[in-house]
Design a protein around this motif. Structure first.
Motif, short mmCIF file in Angstrom:
data_model
loop_
_atom_site.label_atom_id
_atom_site.label_comp_id
_atom_site.label_asym_id
_atom_site.label_seq_id
_atom_site.Cartn_x
_atom_site.Cartn_y
_atom_site.Cartn_z
N ASN A 108 -2.56 -5.52 2.51
CA ASN A 108 -1.31 -4.96 3.01
C ASN A 108 -1.11 -5.38 4.45
O ASN A 108 -2.07 -5.53 5.21
N ARG A 109 0.17 -5.57 4.81
CA ARG A 109 0.52 -5.98 6.18
C ARG A 109 -0.14 -5.04 7.20
O ARG A 109 -0.75 -5.49 8.16
N THR A 110 -0.06 -3.74 6.97
CA THR A 110 -0.74 -2.78 7.85
C THR A 110 -2.08 -2.44 7.20
O THR A 110 -2.14 -1.71 6.21
N THR A 162 5.31 -4.87 -2.80
CA THR A 162 6.12 -4.82 -1.57
C THR A 162 7.59 -5.13 -1.94
O THR A 162 7.86 -5.61 -3.04
N PRO A 163 8.51 -4.88 -1.02
CA PRO A 163 9.93 -5.22 -1.34
C PRO A 163 10.26 -6.70 -1.17
O PRO A 163 11.41 -7.08 -1.34
N LEU A 164 9.28 -7.53 -0.84
CA LEU A 164 9.57 -8.95 -0.62
C LEU A 164 10.10 -9.58 -1.91
O LEU A 164 9.44 -9.53 -2.95
N LYS A 200 -3.48 1.13 6.09
CA LYS A 200 -2.98 1.77 4.87
C LYS A 200 -3.71 1.25 3.65
O LYS A 200 -4.02 2.00 2.72
N ALA A 246 0.83 -1.21 0.00
CA ALA A 246 0.00 0.00 0.00
C ALA A 246 0.86 1.26 0.00
O ALA A 246 0.48 2.28 0.56
N GLY A 247 2.01 1.20 -0.67
CA GLY A 247 2.87 2.39 -0.80
C GLY A 247 2.62 3.09 -2.13
O GLY A 247 1.55 2.95 -2.74
N GLY A 248 3.64 3.82 -2.59
CA GLY A 248 3.50 4.59 -3.83
C GLY A 248 3.30 3.70 -5.04
O GLY A 248 2.49 4.03 -5.93
N ALA A 249 4.00 2.57 -5.11
CA ALA A 249 3.86 1.68 -6.27
C ALA A 249 2.46 1.06 -6.30
O ALA A 249 1.90 0.83 -7.38
P1 ATR Z 1 6.80 2.11 -2.47
O1 ATR Z 1 6.52 3.59 -2.32
O2 ATR Z 1 7.99 1.81 -3.31
O3 ATR Z 1 5.61 1.34 -2.88
P2 ATR Z 1 6.68 1.84 0.42
O4 ATR Z 1 5.85 3.05 0.51
O5 ATR Z 1 7.82 1.70 1.34
O6 ATR Z 1 7.29 1.62 -1.03
O7 ATR Z 1 5.71 0.58 0.54
C1 ATR Z 1 6.17 -0.64 0.79
C2 ATR Z 1 4.98 -1.55 1.03
O8 ATR Z 1 5.52 -2.84 1.23
C3 ATR Z 1 4.18 -1.18 2.27
O9 ATR Z 1 2.83 -1.38 1.98
C4 ATR Z 1 4.69 -2.16 3.31
O10 ATR Z 1 3.74 -2.59 4.26
P3 ATR Z 1 3.41 -1.73 5.60
O11 ATR Z 1 2.39 -0.73 5.15
O12 ATR Z 1 2.85 -2.74 6.54
O13 ATR Z 1 4.69 -1.13 6.06
C5 ATR Z 1 5.04 -3.34 2.47
N1 ATR Z 1 6.08 -4.14 3.14
C6 ATR Z 1 7.33 -3.76 3.44
N2 ATR Z 1 7.99 -4.76 4.06
C7 ATR Z 1 7.11 -5.79 4.17
C8 ATR Z 1 7.18 -7.12 4.73
N3 ATR Z 1 8.29 -7.59 5.31
N4 ATR Z 1 6.07 -7.90 4.65
C9 ATR Z 1 4.93 -7.43 4.07
N5 ATR Z 1 4.81 -6.20 3.53
C10 ATR Z 1 5.88 -5.39 3.58
#
Ligand code: ATR
Length: 267
Positions: free
Chosen positions: A147-149, A182-184, A152, A124-127
């Protein structure tokens, strides 16, 4: 010589200079694309420089994608729908903002035989915002986000009128398109991770990863083994860049040769 570049802070490694400088060279354009590390506190004065120098075109990355919007004369409908700008270009004497991340998200989906009828965005970030806007623009009828959180995801779901699926229940769904934002799976600490269990891919689904380093993430390898189609994050990166280049120069890079350039740069 025309000046182009990318603004962000901190500016980590980016393949954008490789792509655009290659394009200028291939098409005989007298242009140069360079990194401009700009701190948030320096954005206002940098934007004055963009107008006075002038700089012909800019890519915009974190943390400026939203704040830069206040300095522009025009923002495209698409960028307004995402609520973020990743490209600045001139239309006459108007400094404009576009979001070619959305174009990049959409482009490889246009090559599929059939448009997926359901899609799940993970993250749920910018991408994720760009993915939601892209899937909406394409007309995918059923879209959800997980999304994990959850809060958001709920905020984005509200904004884009899509459904929220709790993170722990995501694999109970059977979307025709799963898009990992996500970065996974990304090289580094997350490389061995995946947002989806190998045994739980829906039949004939399309797995789309925004991550492009490594090229074959665990998510994509396991999806392929499960018989799904896959789209690498390199496609999104390539197409967002091709669209920027077109806005700046009016010309098209050769996509096949540009893809090969990026593949060689990543290997
Ligand atoms: P971007 O802008 O590139 O999309 P971001 O704003 O940092 O990057 O968003 C990363 C997303 O990956 C977030 O939704 C984050 O979840 P949270 O909202 O719970 O932080 C998710 N993310 C990051 N690490 C994660 C993990 N280990 N497991 C699951 N989701 C993860």
């Amino acid at each position: 010589m025309d000046s182009y570049g990318i603004i962000g802070w901190p500016l980590g490694h980016t393949m954008s200079p490789t792509l655009h400088n290659w394009g200028f060279n291939q098409l005989g354009i007298d242009g140069k694309y360079q990194p401009y590390p700009v701190e948030p506190t320096g954005l206002a004065s940098f934007m004055e420089t963009v107008r006075s120098t002038p700089i012909q075109g800019l890519s915009v990355t974190i943390p400026h994608k939203q704040t830069v919007m206040a300095y522009l004369d025009h923002i495209t409908d698409r960028a307004q729908a995402v609520g973020a700008v990743n490209t600045l270009y001139w239309d006459g004497d108007m400094l404009c903002g576009e979001n070619t991340d959305v174009i990049g998200i959409i482009a490889p989906l246009n090559d599929l035989a059939d448009l997926p009828q359901s899609a799940m965005v993970l993250g749920a970030g910018g991408a994720a915002r760009a993915a939601l806007a892209g899937f909406k623009e394409l007309g995918i009828p059923r879209i959800c986000i997980s999304n994990r959180t959850e809060a958001k995801a709920a905020a984005l779901a509200d904004e884009f009128s899509v459904k929220v699926i709790p993170w722990e229940k995501r694999m109970d769904e059977s979307p025709q398109l799963i898009c990992n934002t996500t970065p996974l799976g990304m090289s580094g600490d997350f490389q061995s991770h995946t947002p989806w269990d190998a045994s739980r891919f829906p039949e004939e689904c399309v797995a789309y990863d925004i991550v492009y380093n490594p090229l074959r993430t665990r998510f994509l390898s396991e999806a392929e083994e499960a018989g799904c189609s896959t789209i690498s994050g390199l496609e999104m990166f390539l197409h967002q860049g091709l669209a920027q280049f077109k806005l700046w120069t009016g010309q098209d890079m050769n996509p096949t040769a540009a893809r090969q350039l990026l593949l060689d740069a990543l290997r």
